[in-house]
Write a protein that holds these residues in place. Structure first.
Motif, PDB file in Angstrom:
ATOM      1  N   GLY A   1      -5.186  18.489   2.462  1.00  0.00           N
ATOM      2  CA  GLY A   1      -5.777  17.886   3.651  1.00  0.00           C
ATOM      3  C   GLY A   1      -6.442  16.550   3.419  1.00  0.00           C
ATOM      4  O   GLY A   1      -6.877  15.906   4.369  1.00  0.00           O
ATOM      5  N   VAL A   2      -6.532  16.104   2.161  1.00  0.00           N
ATOM      6  CA  VAL A   2      -7.145  14.802   1.864  1.00  0.00           C
ATOM      7  C   VAL A   2      -6.061  13.728   1.787  1.00  0.00           C
ATOM      8  O   VAL A   2      -5.044  13.916   1.121  1.00  0.00           O
ATOM      9  N   ILE A   3      -6.275  12.603   2.494  1.00  0.00           N
ATOM     10  CA  ILE A   3      -5.401  11.444   2.358  1.00  0.00           C
ATOM     11  C   ILE A   3      -6.072  10.468   1.408  1.00  0.00           C
ATOM     12  O   ILE A   3      -7.209  10.046   1.633  1.00  0.00           O
ATOM     13  N   GLY A   4      -5.375  10.135   0.341  1.00  0.00           N
ATOM     14  CA  GLY A   4      -5.842   9.084  -0.571  1.00  0.00           C
ATOM     15  C   GLY A   4      -5.086   7.817  -0.245  1.00  0.00           C
ATOM     16  O   GLY A   4      -3.849   7.834  -0.183  1.00  0.00           O
ATOM     17  N   TYR A   5      -5.822   6.717  -0.055  1.00  0.00           N
ATOM     18  CA  TYR A   5      -5.163   5.454   0.273  1.00  0.00           C
ATOM     19  C   TYR A   5      -5.154   4.525  -0.943  1.00  0.00           C
ATOM     20  O   TYR A   5      -6.192   4.290  -1.560  1.00  0.00           O
TER      21      TYR A   5
ATOM     22  N   PHE B   1       1.175  16.777  -4.016  1.00  0.00           N
ATOM     23  CA  PHE B   1       0.834  15.822  -2.952  1.00  0.00           C
ATOM     24  C   PHE B   1       2.105  15.155  -2.445  1.00  0.00           C
ATOM     25  O   PHE B   1       3.102  15.030  -3.162  1.00  0.00           O
ATOM     26  N   LEU B   2       2.014  14.748  -1.176  1.00  0.00           N
ATOM     27  CA  LEU B   2       3.084  13.983  -0.534  1.00  0.00           C
ATOM     28  C   LEU B   2       2.730  12.505  -0.648  1.00  0.00           C
ATOM     29  O   LEU B   2       1.593  12.115  -0.377  1.00  0.00           O
ATOM     30  N   ALA B   3       3.698  11.682  -1.038  1.00  0.00           N
ATOM     31  CA  ALA B   3       3.517  10.227  -1.101  1.00  0.00           C
ATOM     32  C   ALA B   3       4.435   9.573  -0.066  1.00  0.00           C
ATOM     33  O   ALA B   3       5.574  10.013   0.121  1.00  0.00           O
TER      34      ALA B   3
ATOM     35  N   GLY C   1       0.809  -1.214   0.000  1.00  0.00           N
ATOM     36  CA  GLY C   1       0.000   0.000   0.000  1.00  0.00           C
ATOM     37  C   GLY C   1       0.844   1.266   0.000  1.00  0.00           C
ATOM     38  O   GLY C   1       2.070   1.232   0.116  1.00  0.00           O
ATOM     39  N   GLU C   2       0.147   2.397  -0.146  1.00  0.00           N
ATOM     40  CA  GLU C   2       0.817   3.701  -0.198  1.00  0.00           C
ATOM     41  C   GLU C   2      -0.203   4.743   0.231  1.00  0.00           C
ATOM     42  O   GLU C   2      -1.405   4.542   0.014  1.00  0.00           O
ATOM     43  N   ILE C   3       0.255   5.846   0.849  1.00  0.00           N
ATOM     44  CA  ILE C   3      -0.667   6.957   1.109  1.00  0.00           C
ATOM     45  C   ILE C   3      -0.186   8.212   0.395  1.00  0.00           C
ATOM     46  O   ILE C   3       1.017   8.463   0.270  1.00  0.00           O
ATOM     47  N   TYR C   4      -1.171   8.975  -0.105  1.00  0.00           N
ATOM     48  CA  TYR C   4      -0.931  10.295  -0.680  1.00  0.00           C
ATOM     49  C   TYR C   4      -1.643  11.312   0.207  1.00  0.00           C
ATOM     50  O   TYR C   4      -2.785  11.071   0.623  1.00  0.00           O
ATOM     51  N   LEU C   5      -1.006  12.449   0.447  1.00  0.00           N
ATOM     52  CA  LEU C   5      -1.630  13.549   1.178  1.00  0.00           C
ATOM     53  C   LEU C   5      -1.641  14.785   0.296  1.00  0.00           C
ATOM     54  O   LEU C   5      -0.564  15.272  -0.101  1.00  0.00           O
ATOM     55  N   GLY C   6      -2.825  15.299  -0.033  1.00  0.00           N
ATOM     56  CA  GLY C   6      -2.937  16.498  -0.861  1.00  0.00           C
ATOM     57  C   GLY C   6      -2.341  17.710  -0.152  1.00  0.00           C
ATOM     58  O   GLY C   6      -2.577  17.912   1.043  1.00  0.00           O
ATOM     59  N   LEU C   7      -1.537  18.518  -0.880  1.00  0.00           N
ATOM     60  CA  LEU C   7      -0.856  19.678  -0.287  1.00  0.00           C
ATOM     61  C   LEU C   7      -1.318  21.001  -0.883  1.00  0.00           C
ATOM     62  O   LEU C   7      -1.525  21.966  -0.155  1.00  0.00           O
ATOM     63  N   SER C   8      -1.451  21.077  -2.197  1.00  0.00           N
ATOM     64  CA  SER C   8      -1.919  22.320  -2.819  1.00  0.00           C
ATOM     65  C   SER C   8      -2.510  22.013  -4.185  1.00  0.00           C
ATOM     66  O   SER C   8      -2.171  21.014  -4.818  1.00  0.00           O
ATOM     67  N   GLY C   9      -3.412  22.884  -4.611  1.00  0.00           N
ATOM     68  CA  GLY C   9      -4.095  22.675  -5.880  1.00  0.00           C
ATOM     69  C   GLY C   9      -5.144  21.584  -5.765  1.00  0.00           C
ATOM     70  O   GLY C   9      -5.447  21.085  -4.674  1.00  0.00           O
ATOM     71  N   THR C  10      -5.706  21.229  -6.925  1.00  0.00           N
ATOM     72  CA  THR C  10      -6.739  20.187  -6.937  1.00  0.00           C
ATOM     73  C   THR C  10      -6.405  19.163  -8.005  1.00  0.00           C
ATOM     74  O   THR C  10      -5.910  19.481  -9.083  1.00  0.00           O
ATOM     75  N   GLY C  11      -6.694  17.924  -7.682  1.00  0.00           N
ATOM     76  CA  GLY C  11      -6.413  16.841  -8.612  1.00  0.00           C
ATOM     77  C   GLY C  11      -7.173  15.604  -8.212  1.00  0.00           C
ATOM     78  O   GLY C  11      -8.173  15.678  -7.496  1.00  0.00           O
ATOM     79  N   GLY C  12      -6.692  14.495  -8.687  1.00  0.00           N
ATOM     80  CA  GLY C  12      -7.348  13.238  -8.366  1.00  0.00           C
ATOM     81  C   GLY C  12      -6.387  12.093  -8.484  1.00  0.00           C
ATOM     82  O   GLY C  12      -5.299  12.206  -9.082  1.00  0.00           O
TER      83      GLY C  12
ATOM     84  N   GLY D   1      -7.107  -3.619 -12.697  1.00  0.00           N
ATOM     85  CA  GLY D   1      -7.175  -4.463 -13.882  1.00  0.00           C
ATOM     86  C   GLY D   1      -8.605  -4.688 -14.342  1.00  0.00           C
ATOM     87  O   GLY D   1      -8.843  -5.094 -15.477  1.00  0.00           O
ATOM     88  N   GLU D   2      -9.577  -4.404 -13.449  1.00  0.00           N
ATOM     89  CA  GLU D   2     -10.994  -4.567 -13.793  1.00  0.00           C
ATOM     90  C   GLU D   2     -11.817  -3.321 -13.478  1.00  0.00           C
ATOM     91  O   GLU D   2     -12.646  -2.901 -14.268  1.00  0.00           O
ATOM     92  N   ARG D   3     -11.599  -2.768 -12.305  1.00  0.00           N
ATOM     93  CA  ARG D   3     -12.446  -1.669 -11.826  1.00  0.00           C
ATOM     94  C   ARG D   3     -11.632  -0.387 -11.697  1.00  0.00           C
ATOM     95  O   ARG D   3     -10.685  -0.343 -10.924  1.00  0.00           O
ATOM     96  N   PRO D   4     -12.000   0.684 -12.456  1.00  0.00           N
ATOM     97  CA  PRO D   4     -11.368   1.985 -12.200  1.00  0.00           C
ATOM     98  C   PRO D   4     -12.023   2.659 -10.987  1.00  0.00           C
ATOM     99  O   PRO D   4     -13.233   2.549 -10.791  1.00  0.00           O
ATOM    100  N   GLN D   5     -11.225   3.349 -10.189  1.00  0.00           N
ATOM    101  CA  GLN D   5     -11.730   4.093  -9.043  1.00  0.00           C
ATOM    102  C   GLN D   5     -11.117   5.486  -9.086  1.00  0.00           C
ATOM    103  O   GLN D   5     -10.001   5.654  -9.587  1.00  0.00           O
ATOM    104  N   TRP D   6     -11.810   6.457  -8.535  1.00  0.00           N
ATOM    105  CA  TRP D   6     -11.344   7.847  -8.540  1.00  0.00           C
ATOM    106  C   TRP D   6     -11.480   8.438  -7.148  1.00  0.00           C
ATOM    107  O   TRP D   6     -12.533   8.277  -6.512  1.00  0.00           O
ATOM    108  N   ILE D   7     -10.434   9.090  -6.671  1.00  0.00           N
ATOM    109  CA  ILE D   7     -10.481   9.798  -5.391  1.00  0.00           C
ATOM    110  C   ILE D   7     -10.153  11.260  -5.671  1.00  0.00           C
ATOM    111  O   ILE D   7      -9.084  11.571  -6.211  1.00  0.00           O
ATOM    112  N   ASP D   8     -11.083  12.163  -5.349  1.00  0.00           N
ATOM    113  CA  ASP D   8     -10.817  13.610  -5.468  1.00  0.00           C
ATOM    114  C   ASP D   8      -9.774  14.006  -4.438  1.00  0.00           C
ATOM    115  O   ASP D   8      -9.914  13.676  -3.255  1.00  0.00           O
ATOM    116  N   MET D   9      -8.750  14.723  -4.890  1.00  0.00           N
ATOM    117  CA  MET D   9      -7.652  15.122  -3.993  1.00  0.00           C
ATOM    118  C   MET D   9      -7.587  16.643  -3.887  1.00  0.00           C
ATOM    119  O   MET D   9      -7.743  17.355  -4.882  1.00  0.00           O
ATOM    120  N   ALA D  10      -7.360  17.121  -2.666  1.00  0.00           N
ATOM    121  CA  ALA D  10      -7.219  18.540  -2.373  1.00  0.00           C
ATOM    122  C   ALA D  10      -6.396  18.633  -1.099  1.00  0.00           C
ATOM    123  O   ALA D  10      -6.163  17.609  -0.435  1.00  0.00           O
TER     124      ALA D  10
END
Ligand code: F6R
Ligand code: ZN
Length: 187
Positions: free
Chosen positions: A125-129, A148-150, A97-108, A114-123
């Motif tokens: 203060g948001v941690i994407g796991y 973002f910080l990884a 696993g890995e964590i991303y922490l949004g720092l500035s700007g907006t992204g995703g 391999g089967e299911r795409p998923q999307w996490i809105d990043m900004a």
């Protein structure tokens, strides 16, 4: 690699710099061959100055077993024929696993198993796991740099060929207003 000593790392979420700093990686448009849908528009961008698409500034923590390296990615705003600037994307061949922490700007954060795409809105203060086994790509969906910080296991590795072979399930385009538009990826 010998284990690193305990250390304090100062980072600036508005500029994407770390201190002390390890390697800094720059990816230009020409480094993203085969990733954008519109090949002619990508070639034109390469010919027209080959702009920087993103940079990755790493801390001195090494990519070695047992360590937890960190890096800050800065994706500059823009599109290639409407498809947002993005990272190459990769799988961890050693599924971890890995964590991303949004720092500035907006992204995703686009994830694909391999089967299911998923999307996490990043900004900020948001941690994407990112769970083990999910390929991941970051996308700048705004008009300013997205940062973002990884933090990831040092022996996770990076498999870029997997994304070239399998895609990421979706492509992400500028849509109406602030909402991105998703199109199914067809290899
Ligand atoms: C590390 C990680 C990030 C990315 C960085 C650049 O495991 O996921 O630090 O490496 O955002 O993206 P890529 O590596 O796909 O060019
Ligand atoms: Zn990763």
């Amino acid at each position: 690699t010998p284990p690193i000593s305990p250390l304090s790392i100062t980072f600036d979420g508005q500029t994407g710099t770390m201190s002390p700093e390890g390697p800094v990686l720059t990816r230009r448009m020409s480094d993203l061959a085969g990733l954008f849908a519109d090949t002619a528009a990508w070639e034109a961008a390469v010919a027209d100055g080959d702009p920087v698409v993103y940079q990755v500034a790493s801390s001195p923590v090494p990519e070695a077993e047992g360590e937890l390296p960190q890096s800050i990615t800065t994706i500059l705003p823009g599109t290639v024929a409407g498809e947002f600037h993005m990272t190459k994307g990769h799988q961890h061949p050693n599924p971890q696993g890995e964590i991303y922490l949004g720092l500035s700007g907006t992204g995703g954060l686009l994830l694909f198993d391999g089967e299911r795409p998923q999307w996490i809105d990043m900004a900020p203060g948001v941690i994407g796991y990112i769970p083990p086994g999910w390929a991941h790509r970051s996308v700048n969906t705004g008009d300013e740099p997205y940062r973002f910080l990884a933090v990831y296991p040092g022996n996770a590795g990076h498999d870029y060929g997997w994304v070239l072979a399998n895609g990421m399930g979706h492509r992400v385009y500028r849509g109406e207003g602030a909402t991105p538009r998703f199109e199914p990826f067809t290899a």
